[in-house]
Design a protein around this motif. Structure first.
Motif, PDB file in Angstrom:
ATOM      1  N   GLU A  95     -45.551   0.757  37.786  1.00  0.00           N
ATOM      2  CA  GLU A  95     -46.397   0.352  38.907  1.00  0.00           C
ATOM      3  C   GLU A  95     -45.713   0.650  40.245  1.00  0.00           C
ATOM      4  OE1 GLU A  95     -49.117  -3.431  40.058  1.00  0.00           O
ATOM      5  OE2 GLU A  95     -47.039  -3.912  39.515  1.00  0.00           O
ATOM      6  N   ASP A  96     -44.441   0.351  40.346  1.00  0.00           N
ATOM      7  CA  ASP A  96     -43.710   0.591  41.595  1.00  0.00           C
ATOM      8  C   ASP A  96     -43.705   2.077  41.966  1.00  0.00           C
ATOM      9  OD1 ASP A  96     -41.893  -0.460  43.749  1.00  0.00           O
ATOM     10  OD2 ASP A  96     -40.497   0.936  42.780  1.00  0.00           O
ATOM     11  N   TYR A 102     -45.695   8.585  43.324  1.00  0.00           N
ATOM     12  CA  TYR A 102     -45.209   9.492  42.278  1.00  0.00           C
ATOM     13  C   TYR A 102     -46.191   9.552  41.115  1.00  0.00           C
ATOM     14  CZ  TYR A 102     -40.750   9.394  44.703  1.00  0.00           C
ATOM     15  OH  TYR A 102     -39.771   9.519  45.649  1.00  0.00           O
ATOM     16  N   VAL A 103     -46.168  10.651  40.403  1.00  0.00           N
ATOM     17  CA  VAL A 103     -46.915  10.782  39.152  1.00  0.00           C
ATOM     18  C   VAL A 103     -45.922  10.475  38.040  1.00  0.00           C
ATOM     19  CG1 VAL A 103     -48.181  12.355  37.640  1.00  0.00           C
ATOM     20  CG2 VAL A 103     -48.475  12.496  40.131  1.00  0.00           C
ATOM     21  N   VAL A 104     -46.269   9.516  37.204  1.00  0.00           N
ATOM     22  CA  VAL A 104     -45.345   9.013  36.184  1.00  0.00           C
ATOM     23  C   VAL A 104     -45.945   9.268  34.811  1.00  0.00           C
ATOM     24  CG1 VAL A 104     -44.050   7.002  35.399  1.00  0.00           C
ATOM     25  CG2 VAL A 104     -44.678   7.206  37.820  1.00  0.00           C
ATOM     26  N   ARG A 105     -45.205  10.013  34.004  1.00  0.00           N
ATOM     27  CA  ARG A 105     -45.658  10.337  32.645  1.00  0.00           C
ATOM     28  C   ARG A 105     -44.592   9.928  31.648  1.00  0.00           C
ATOM     29  NH1 ARG A 105     -50.073  13.982  33.154  1.00  0.00           N
ATOM     30  NH2 ARG A 105     -50.299  13.520  30.962  1.00  0.00           N
ATOM     31  N   VAL A 116     -40.852  11.842  35.995  1.00  0.00           N
ATOM     32  CA  VAL A 116     -41.444  11.507  37.288  1.00  0.00           C
ATOM     33  C   VAL A 116     -41.650  12.791  38.091  1.00  0.00           C
ATOM     34  CG1 VAL A 116     -41.185  10.133  39.394  1.00  0.00           C
ATOM     35  CG2 VAL A 116     -40.289   9.258  37.219  1.00  0.00           C
ATOM     36  N   TYR A 117     -42.886  12.959  38.568  1.00  0.00           N
ATOM     37  CA  TYR A 117     -43.283  14.147  39.330  1.00  0.00           C
ATOM     38  C   TYR A 117     -43.561  13.761  40.779  1.00  0.00           C
ATOM     39  CZ  TYR A 117     -44.396  16.165  34.736  1.00  0.00           C
ATOM     40  OH  TYR A 117     -44.345  16.632  33.446  1.00  0.00           O
ATOM     41  N   THR A 118     -43.273  14.677  41.682  1.00  0.00           N
ATOM     42  CA  THR A 118     -43.648  14.463  43.081  1.00  0.00           C
ATOM     43  C   THR A 118     -45.052  15.012  43.345  1.00  0.00           C
ATOM     44  OG1 THR A 118     -42.541  16.517  43.703  1.00  0.00           O
ATOM     45  CG2 THR A 118     -41.274  14.483  43.931  1.00  0.00           C
ATOM     46  N   VAL A 119     -45.470  16.017  42.568  1.00  0.00           N
ATOM     47  CA  VAL A 119     -46.808  16.602  42.736  1.00  0.00           C
ATOM     48  C   VAL A 119     -47.650  16.344  41.493  1.00  0.00           C
ATOM     49  CG1 VAL A 119     -48.129  18.699  43.224  1.00  0.00           C
ATOM     50  CG2 VAL A 119     -45.898  18.373  44.285  1.00  0.00           C
ATOM     51  N   GLY A 120     -47.268  16.907  40.358  1.00  0.00           N
ATOM     52  CA  GLY A 120     -48.017  16.657  39.130  1.00  0.00           C
ATOM     53  C   GLY A 120     -47.686  17.640  38.030  1.00  0.00           C
ATOM     54  N   TYR A 128     -37.459  14.495  37.944  1.00  0.00           N
ATOM     55  CA  TYR A 128     -36.684  13.309  37.612  1.00  0.00           C
ATOM     56  C   TYR A 128     -36.994  12.801  36.204  1.00  0.00           C
ATOM     57  CZ  TYR A 128     -36.760  13.308  42.704  1.00  0.00           C
ATOM     58  OH  TYR A 128     -36.688  13.681  44.020  1.00  0.00           O
ATOM     59  N   LEU A 129     -35.966  12.272  35.558  1.00  0.00           N
ATOM     60  CA  LEU A 129     -36.118  11.488  34.338  1.00  0.00           C
ATOM     61  C   LEU A 129     -35.655  10.086  34.664  1.00  0.00           C
ATOM     62  CD1 LEU A 129     -34.726  13.851  31.564  1.00  0.00           C
ATOM     63  CD2 LEU A 129     -37.107  13.414  32.173  1.00  0.00           C
ATOM     64  N   LEU A 130     -36.380   9.093  34.165  1.00  0.00           N
ATOM     65  CA  LEU A 130     -36.055   7.719  34.507  1.00  0.00           C
ATOM     66  C   LEU A 130     -35.887   6.873  33.254  1.00  0.00           C
ATOM     67  CD1 LEU A 130     -37.171   5.672  37.393  1.00  0.00           C
ATOM     68  CD2 LEU A 130     -37.510   4.659  35.152  1.00  0.00           C
ATOM     69  N   ILE A 131     -34.852   6.070  33.272  1.00  0.00           N
ATOM     70  CA  ILE A 131     -34.603   5.063  32.247  1.00  0.00           C
ATOM     71  C   ILE A 131     -34.790   3.706  32.917  1.00  0.00           C
ATOM     72  CG2 ILE A 131     -32.943   4.097  30.610  1.00  0.00           C
ATOM     73  CD1 ILE A 131     -33.494   7.028  30.017  1.00  0.00           C
ATOM     74  N   ALA A 132     -35.663   2.868  32.353  1.00  0.00           N
ATOM     75  CA  ALA A 132     -35.913   1.534  32.904  1.00  0.00           C
ATOM     76  C   ALA A 132     -35.059   0.518  32.163  1.00  0.00           C
ATOM     77  CB  ALA A 132     -37.393   1.181  32.771  1.00  0.00           C
ATOM     78  N   LEU A 133     -34.383  -0.336  32.918  1.00  0.00           N
ATOM     79  CA  LEU A 133     -33.474  -1.316  32.331  1.00  0.00           C
ATOM     80  C   LEU A 133     -33.684  -2.696  32.944  1.00  0.00           C
ATOM     81  CD1 LEU A 133     -30.197   0.796  32.633  1.00  0.00           C
ATOM     82  CD2 LEU A 133     -31.466   0.349  30.528  1.00  0.00           C
TER      83      LEU A 133
END
Length: 180
Positions: A95-96, A102-105, A116-120, A128-133
């Motif tokens: 959500e953030d 950002y486009v988040v897939r 994470v995409y800035t355009v799509g 970017y790759l994101l790990i949520a902790l």
């Protein structure tokens, strides 16, 4: 627009609704099309993750049903908690990032939580790759190196999204890999 909950996915059966939702910000994956560059290429049902569907429900864009019953945000959230490990952390970060534009897939094919995409997708490669902790969880240096290997080999920056579930506050830490 209406979607139907099936396990941990939401199906948008109406093609026009599928196009509209996809056009809003690359939500979901059209059945049979890997990365459409535009909503006009969407000519099949759209499959949303539970996280995407919950976000669109919160925004008032999507009504989700299950066995003919309309599910409100809280019911859908509770289903997410039961079905998906770490759901609260994942949804908070998702959500953030969406609110920040950002486009988040899903990043599962990279061993991450999100790409994470800035355009799509279909227009750019995810930078970017994101790990949520959870901020109370522990992570070892070997785990960070493992995450880093995948992000480095795919030429993506690694981001840790560290969530305080009591406050909803998120700290982002980006790793940049340097050649020495």
């Amino acid at each position: 627009m209406i979607g139907e909950l099936l396990k941990d996915k939401i199906i948008i059966k109406n093609i026009e609704d599928a196009r509209k939702i996809y056009k809003l910000g690359y939500y979901g994956k059209p059945l049979g099309i890997s990365k459409p560059k535009s909503a006009e290429e969407v000519n099949s049902e759209l499959i949303l993750s539970l996280i995407e569907g919950l976000y669109l429900t919160k925004k008032g864009i999507l009504d989700v049903t299950y066995n003919g019953e309309k599910l409100d945000f809280q019911k859908l959230y509770d289903i997410g908690i039961k079905q998906i490990p770490r759901f609260r952390i994942l949804y908070t970060v998702y959500e953030d990032l969406r609110e920040k534009g950002y486009v988040v897939r899903s990043g599962i094919k990279y061993g991450a939580d999100f790409a994470v995409y800035t355009v799509g997708p279909g227009i750019e490669h995810a930078p970017y790759l994101l790990i949520a902790l959870d901020e109370n969880s522990e992570i070892t240096s070997n785990e960070i190196l493992g995450f880093g290997r995948v992000s480095h080999s795919t030429r993506k920056e690694l981001i840790l999204g560290i969530v305080n579930l009591n406050t909803g506050k998120i700290r982002y830490i980006m790793f940049k890999w340097l050649k020495m």
